[in-house]
Each structure stands twice: as structure tokens, then as C-alpha cells.
Design an enzyme around this catalytic site. Sequence first.
Site, PDB file in Angstrom:
ATOM      1  CE  LYS A  50      38.359  27.839  37.748  1.00 43.30           C
ATOM      2  NZ  LYS A  50      37.177  28.211  38.507  1.00 43.30           N
ATOM      3  CE  LYS A  72      42.902  34.284  39.113  1.00 41.91           C
ATOM      4  NZ  LYS A  72      41.452  34.226  39.084  1.00 41.91           N
ATOM      5  CE  LYS A  81      38.411  31.331  45.464  1.00 45.39           C
ATOM      6  NZ  LYS A  81      37.486  32.354  45.499  1.00 45.39           N
TER       7      LYS A  81
HETATM    8  P1  AMP Z   1      37.215  34.003  42.446  1.00 46.75           P
HETATM    9  O1  AMP Z   1      38.303  33.790  43.425  1.00 46.75           O
HETATM   10  O2  AMP Z   1      37.555  33.413  41.123  1.00 46.75           O
HETATM   11  O3  AMP Z   1      35.854  33.664  42.955  1.00 46.75           O
HETATM   12  O4  AMP Z   1      37.205  35.573  42.197  1.00 46.75           O
HETATM   13  C1  AMP Z   1      36.465  36.502  42.949  1.00 46.75           C
HETATM   14  C2  AMP Z   1      36.843  37.907  42.576  1.00 46.75           C
HETATM   15  O5  AMP Z   1      38.203  38.165  42.953  1.00 46.75           O
HETATM   16  C3  AMP Z   1      36.745  38.210  41.086  1.00 46.75           C
HETATM   17  O6  AMP Z   1      36.295  39.537  40.915  1.00 46.75           O
HETATM   18  C4  AMP Z   1      38.146  38.055  40.619  1.00 46.75           C
HETATM   19  O7  AMP Z   1      38.408  38.801  39.463  1.00 46.75           O
HETATM   20  C5  AMP Z   1      38.938  38.595  41.819  1.00 46.75           C
HETATM   21  N1  AMP Z   1      40.274  38.002  41.864  1.00 46.75           N
HETATM   22  C6  AMP Z   1      40.585  36.696  42.058  1.00 46.75           C
HETATM   23  N2  AMP Z   1      41.914  36.497  42.031  1.00 46.75           N
HETATM   24  C7  AMP Z   1      42.464  37.724  41.805  1.00 46.75           C
HETATM   25  C8  AMP Z   1      43.801  38.205  41.658  1.00 46.75           C
HETATM   26  N3  AMP Z   1      44.847  37.381  41.745  1.00 46.75           N
HETATM   27  N4  AMP Z   1      43.985  39.511  41.440  1.00 46.75           N
HETATM   28  C9  AMP Z   1      42.944  40.368  41.361  1.00 46.75           C
HETATM   29  N5  AMP Z   1      41.656  39.985  41.479  1.00 46.75           N
HETATM   30  C10 AMP Z   1      41.407  38.694  41.697  1.00 46.75           C
END
Ligand code: AMP
Length: 341
Positions: free
Chosen positions: A115, A199, A202
Site C-alpha cells: 500500500k 488477491k 476492491k
Molecule cells: P478488507 O477488504 O481488506 O477490509 O478485508 C475484509 C475481510 O475480507 C478480511 O477478512 C480479508 O481477509 C477478507 N478478504 C478480502 N479480500 C479477500 C479475497 N480476495 N479473498 C479472500 N478473503 C478476502
Amino acid sequence: MEEKKKVIFSGIQPSGNLTIGNYLGALKNWVKLQDEYDCYFCVVDLHAITVKQEPKDLRRRTLEVLAIYLAAGINPDKNTIFIQSHVPTHSEATWILNCFTYVGELERMTQYKSKSQNSGGGESVRAGLLNYPVLMAADILLYNTDLVPVGKDQTQHIELTRDIAERFNNLYSPTFNIPEGYIPEDGAKIMDLQNPTKKMSKSSDNPNSYILIMDSPEIIRKKINRCVTDSIGKVKYSDDQPGIKNLITILSAITGITHEEIEKKYEGKGYAQFKSDTAEAIINELRPLQERVNDLLKDKKYLENIYKRGAEKAYYVSSKILRKMQKKIGCIPVSRSSESY
Ligand code: AMP
Ligand code: TRP
């Protein structure tokens, strides 16, 4: 006496529209765990501001994430659902924990490395981006959390949380429970549809690389149809075919069908049918959820009731641990009047 349930804490940032990575890697598992555990599910808006946010978008997305939690099946009567910035103990505990965290540890975090590069590196990297995992540690430690269900990308942050907690406990006396990560077997890491070695995120600037929870059926069909595969032509769960492997993971996480069964079903059939079935499975899974989200967003009063109730409970529980932290490090306790919340 009734046995005390173990505690779960988890959160999602309202930093973009949620993807099926968030759904399969996080939300879907929370729903499964809610009966067995005492759960805290937080919309971590203060984490989202570690990168630039438009205030009105952040407000909209915060409510949308809350609505998605509810629509995915998280029961607000059984769980504590709240918005991070409504509970000031998180920021206060973060400051204290910052004083027990090393800069070197934070600089080693892979999420920080990627990031900070994205934000230009060097002088313009925000300190909040570096300190992000400390706020996450505060989130977790303030509730005596036992388990933290997250996607695989968060394991490093959980390790750091454990290190900070152990360091504090050793310096003073046992204060924090040492939490464990809980990573789902399937769906732990949903990959980018255009670059399946990365990965799904969003925050990607190419919308074809992710499927949003709120994407329409036409968009989902188009994105799956266009997703990067390979020229091998076999539906096989193999590291040599990361695009196909990712679609198998998605299909399996949604339907519960094993990788082997999926491979067998599409033996000798090429990719077209497999892709189209995967798209339909996603659409069918998301349709009822999308309808509920849209209904919930029309009822702001109902959402407000839930996040207010959640914040009161979260504040009550977390301030006990915060006071314990303050006392141990040598802050003078003060009795507060009851209207302090
Ligand atoms: P975030 O979008 O970074 O706030 O992530 C929120 C939750 O979603 C966390 O537990 C992440 O590990 C999970 N997460 C985000 N992107 C992925 C992905 N591509 N695959 C699996 N889990 C994800
Ligand atoms: N950092 C997590 C992510 O990006 C979100 C998060 C913040 C979180 N605080 C948390 C997850 C506490 C679990 C527990 O995915």
C-alpha cells in the site's frame, strides 16, 4: 452455570464496494460461526481513512457494509454489530499499543509495503498506513477475543497482534487474551480475475478484476466470461492454471461441491460451460442478498438502531479492558459520571 462462549471479533473496511472475496473469505464464515460464539462484527471506518476517502462516499459505504453484514445473515440480536468510530476506546487503546510496537515490525508488514508503494512511497506515505495494524490489534484485544475469522492476507496482522499482546502481558501481568486467526479452508484467498496470481481487491482500478457483492447478473456473466484462464483446456485445480483454480475455489466455496467433483463434472468439456455455471452460481448466491441490502438501505432508522445498540455494548465491554491497560501502565484512574458515554 451456563458456559461462557468464546469471543470472535472481525471487521471489514468500508474502503470500496465489497467483493466476493470479502464475502467468501470473511462474511460467509461469520454467519456460520455466530451461534457458537459471542461475536463482535465491526465496520472499520477508521482503517479506511488510512488511504484517501471522499467523506460522503465513506458515509454511504459504511452504511452499505453494515447492511451487507445484516443481509448476509448476521443476526443483530445475537451479535454485536457496530461502527468503529462510534467506540472511542479503539483509538485510545491504539495509542497505548503504539507505545509497545516497534517501527521495524510495522515496516515488515506486506500489506504496508504494497500500500505504501501504491501511495507513491517515501515522504508522502501516511503514518496511519504504517500504524494500521496497531488499530487492528486494539480492535481485537479490547474484547478478550479468542478467534479472528479473516482471509489469508490478514494472518501477518494477527501474528503481530499476538506479539504485541504477549509483550504487554510479559511487561506487566496477564492483561490480554492471546487471539488466534481463523482462516476458512475454501475462499481464504479469492484471486484477481485478470491477474490470478494477485488477491482480488476492491481497491483495484480495473473493475474486470473483481466481482462486487452488488454487481448485476449481466455484469457478473460478463466478468466471468472475460476472466483470464489459459490454453490448457482442462478444468483442473492446479497451480499451473491459476485462473481456473480460482474459479474452482469460488464455485466450491459457494456450492460446497469439492474440487475433485468439479474436475470430474467438467472432464473433457472445455471452459465455456464451466464458466457459465460458475457465473450462475454466483448470481444465485448473491441475488437474495442484494435484495435484502436494497431494502435495508431504505430503512435508515432501523440501521441506526442497530449501530447505536452495538456501539453501546461494545463501549461497555471495551472500556473495562482499556481501563485495565491504563491502570497497568501507570495512568491514574478516575471515576466518571454515568453520562460519560
Ligand atoms: P478488507 O477488504 O481488506 O477490509 O478485508 C475484509 C475481510 O475480507 C478480511 O477478512 C480479508 O481477509 C477478507 N478478504 C478480502 N479480500 C479477500 C479475497 N480476495 N479473498 C479472500 N478473503 C478476502
Ligand atoms: N485489516 C482488516 C482487513 O483489511 C480489517 C480489520 C480491521 C479487522 N480490524 C480488524 C479484521 C479486526 C479482523 C479483526 O481485512
